[in-house]
Structure formats: C-alpha cells, structure tokens
Design a protein around this motif. Structure first.
Motif, PDB file in Angstrom:
ATOM      1  N   ARG A  96       0.830  -1.218   0.000  1.00 22.38           N
ATOM      2  CA  ARG A  96       0.000   0.000   0.000  1.00 22.38           C
ATOM      3  C   ARG A  96       0.855   1.255   0.000  1.00 22.38           C
ATOM      4  O   ARG A  96       0.310   2.365  -0.073  1.00 22.38           O
ATOM      5  CB  ARG A  96      -0.879   0.035   1.254  1.00 22.38           C
ATOM      6  CG  ARG A  96      -1.765  -1.170   1.472  1.00 22.38           C
ATOM      7  CD  ARG A  96      -2.535  -1.054   2.791  1.00 22.38           C
ATOM      8  NE  ARG A  96      -1.685  -1.267   3.951  1.00 22.38           N
ATOM      9  CZ  ARG A  96      -2.068  -1.113   5.223  1.00 22.38           C
ATOM     10  NH1 ARG A  96      -3.309  -0.692   5.474  1.00 22.38           N
ATOM     11  NH2 ARG A  96      -1.238  -1.359   6.217  1.00 22.38           N
ATOM     12  N   ASP A  98      -1.979  -3.049  -5.082  1.00 27.07           N
ATOM     13  CA  ASP A  98      -2.311  -2.197  -3.938  1.00 27.07           C
ATOM     14  C   ASP A  98      -3.686  -2.572  -3.390  1.00 27.07           C
ATOM     15  O   ASP A  98      -4.712  -2.294  -4.012  1.00 27.07           O
ATOM     16  CB  ASP A  98      -2.292  -0.729  -4.377  1.00 27.07           C
ATOM     17  CG  ASP A  98      -2.491   0.243  -3.221  1.00 27.07           C
ATOM     18  OD1 ASP A  98      -2.913  -0.193  -2.128  1.00 27.07           O
ATOM     19  OD2 ASP A  98      -2.259   1.446  -3.417  1.00 27.07           O
ATOM     20  N   SER A 119      -5.311  -1.226  -1.194  1.00 29.96           N
ATOM     21  CA  SER A 119      -6.104  -0.043  -0.849  1.00 29.96           C
ATOM     22  C   SER A 119      -6.593   0.700  -2.086  1.00 29.96           C
ATOM     23  O   SER A 119      -7.230   1.747  -1.962  1.00 29.96           O
ATOM     24  CB  SER A 119      -5.287   0.912   0.031  1.00 29.96           C
ATOM     25  OG  SER A 119      -4.331   1.628  -0.740  1.00 29.96           O
TER      26      SER A 119
END
Length: 339
Positions: free
Chosen positions: A156, A174, A176
């Motif tokens: 992240r 990622d 997020s």
C-alpha cells in the motif's frame, strides 16, 4: 448507472453467435444481463447490444509484454512476512523467499507477487523500512538468480513500491486501490507500470467487523470504477489498470460467494480482472478444513470458477496444482482436438 454482465460459457460446440470474453480462447458469451438498481434485470443477445459495449466485453486485456492474453495467468504468492494467514514465516528469510520464488517459477507461474506486510484480518501495519527490507532484497535476488517472469510488489506504500521497482519489480498490487498512501498514484503514473486496484471495505484491522452492502456485486463495481477514475485523473493510463474485487476483504461468506458467481460483471470495466481467493477462510468454512495450508483442493476449485468467469489473473499459493488444473480446463474447452 447501468451494469452489463456477460453470461460466460465454456461448453462445446460454440454457436455461430459466440463472442470471446475479453479475448479468451476458452470462455465465450452470447447473452448479457443489463441491470439498473431497483429495476428487473433484462437479458440481451450480443448482437442486440450497443456495438461499443459488445466490443469492450470482447476485447483482449494486454497486461505486460510477453504475457498471453487468451488464457488465465497464474500469479504465485511469495509472502516474506512472519504472520501471513496461511504460510507465515515459511519464506520470511531472504534465502527461503528466493527458494520459494524459484519453486513457483519452475512450477509454471506466469508472475510472482511479493508481499512484506500481512493483510489478513486483524493484522497491524508494518513500518516502511521493515517492509522494504523484507521485499526489495528478495526481488533483487530473484532477478540475480535469472528468474525473468514479471514480479508484482504487494504493498500500500509508495516508498516500498519505489524500492521494489528499483530492485526489478514490474507492477504494483495495492490492496487499498491507491487510497492509503497519497504518493502511490503519482509514483505509478511516473513509473508507467501496471497497478492492481483491489476493493476492500475498511482496513485489515477492522474489515471483518460486520461488513455490509446494499448489493455487494454492484457496490464493489461502483467503488472499483471510482478508483479507476481516480487513477486516470492522476495520470495512470487505462491500459495499466487491473481490478480485484477483494475476496475476504470486508466480505462475509455470502458476499464472497456472490462475487465469485457474478465475477464476469467486472469485465464491463474494460480492464484485466484479478482474483485472489487462495486458501481463504470461506474455503475452510465451506469445506470444514480449519488449517489454511490444507485448503489447496478448495482453492483449485475456486481458481477454476474464476477461470470460467474469464478472470485474467488468478493469484494462488499452490501453483503446481493450479497450473495443472488450468491446463486440463483449457484442453476441455477448446474445439477441434485431433484434427
């Protein structure tokens, strides 16, 4: 918002009106369901759709040079953490991580995903310097060992991604969806590398505390579309985007099953779809297998479901078994054997 979900099929023989799903040589469709929230779903034949919609659902999804676009890619997992939910500690040491990468590459993995921070439910944040120390040297060692398949850095954090890319990684994964570190989108845009945007409700410490959705399939779609638009606004090219519905990340058992059964909806976003469900808790719940490392058969079953829904990338721990299962699945979904 209009939601268009192609209805994937792999049965033979294919009818004359069959359309390849996202460039697949194995999955096709001839009908699609169109949904608007609060209204009954309508079904259309492919030739009844707006040509641009049909073309978007049929177009191949290139990812990186040299990788095929007509079959699912197998992404092998290398966790360099001491606390991963399924194999924590097994590849924590750099030597063990390199050996694991060599094993997965030799087993037929198309790509490797290197992660230095556990994102299992309840996991805490790992300091940036520790995460870099767990991942960048391993990536450099993999490249030094002559392994040339693409490497993804599962992080992240922009600083971790930057170090990984400098060490030889090719893309960013990622969890997020570029929402954790404000510097990540700019880094990806400047580097010009692919990035996987994963859906999660909450963070690892809170995501499994009573997750709720109005309609999980559509709500996840909306969030992924929003994150794609954010990425585009930040200068990341559309052809560099990948989406992942985030199985187990703020989802109940029912949510996970609904996402798996309706996965083909996400092809309407026009980018590759990654599915990461290997060894996750819902597999153990359904199969009665408590130990995560013993959930290989269930994980392979889910991988085959993802393949049948047209997923472009399947992220797994058990590469040997998944590669073998997919090879048989591909053989059984191609016409003209023996001609």
């Amino acid at each position: 918002m209009t939601y268009l979900r192609p209805l994937p099929r792999t049965d033979l023989p294919r009818p004359p009106d069959a359309v390849a799903l996202a460039g697949s040589a194995h999955v096709w469709w001839s009908e699609a369901d169109l949904t608007l929230r609060g209204l009954p779903t309508q079904r259309f034949l492919a030739d009844e759709l707006v040509p641009a919609d049909c073309a978007r659902l049929a177009a191949p999804r290139p990812l990186l040079p040299g990788l095929p676009t007509d079959r699912p890619l197998v992404m092998g997992i290398v966790n360099t953490t001491p606390d991963s939910f399924s194999d924590g500690g097994l590849a924590h040491a750099p030597e063990a991580a390199l050996a694991r990468a060599q094993e997965l590459a030799g087993a037929g993995a198309d790509m490797l995903d290197i992660g230095g921070e556990s994102t299992r439910p309840g996991a805490g944040e790992v300091p940036v310097d520790i995460e870099i120390a767990r991942t960048a040297p391993v990536i450099a060692a993999i490249r030094a060992a002559g392994i040339t398949i693409p490497i993804s850095i599962d992080t992240r954090k922009a600083a971790v991604a930057r170090a990984a890319l400098a060490a030889g990684a090719d893309m960013v994964n990622d969890v997020s969806a570029l929402g954790y570190d404000p510097e990540m989108a700019g880094l990806v845009a400047r580097a010009g590398v692919p990035v996987c945007l994963m859906h999660a409700q909450g963070d690892p410490q809170t995501m499994q505390r009573d997750p709720r959705y109005g309609d999980v399939l559509l709500d996840v779609y909306d969030r992924l579309l929003a994150r794609m638009e954010f990425a585009l606004d930040q200068g990341i090219a559309r052809e560099r985007l990948i989406v992942d519905p985030g199985i187990g990340f703020g989802k109940t058992l029912r949510h996970n099953l609904m996402l798996l059964s309706g996965l083909s909806l996400y092809h309407n976003l026009g980018v590759p779809v990654l599915l990461g469900a290997s060894r996750k808790k819902f597999i153990g719940t359904l199969s009665g297998v408590e130990t995560a490392a013993a959930r290989m058969p269930g994980s392979v079953a889910v991988a085959l479901q993802a393949a049948a829904q047209g997923a472009q990338i399947i992220r797994v721990h058990d590469v040997t078994e998944t590669v073998q299962a997919l090879a048989l699945w591909r053989a059984l979904s191609i016409e003209g054997h023996g001609e």
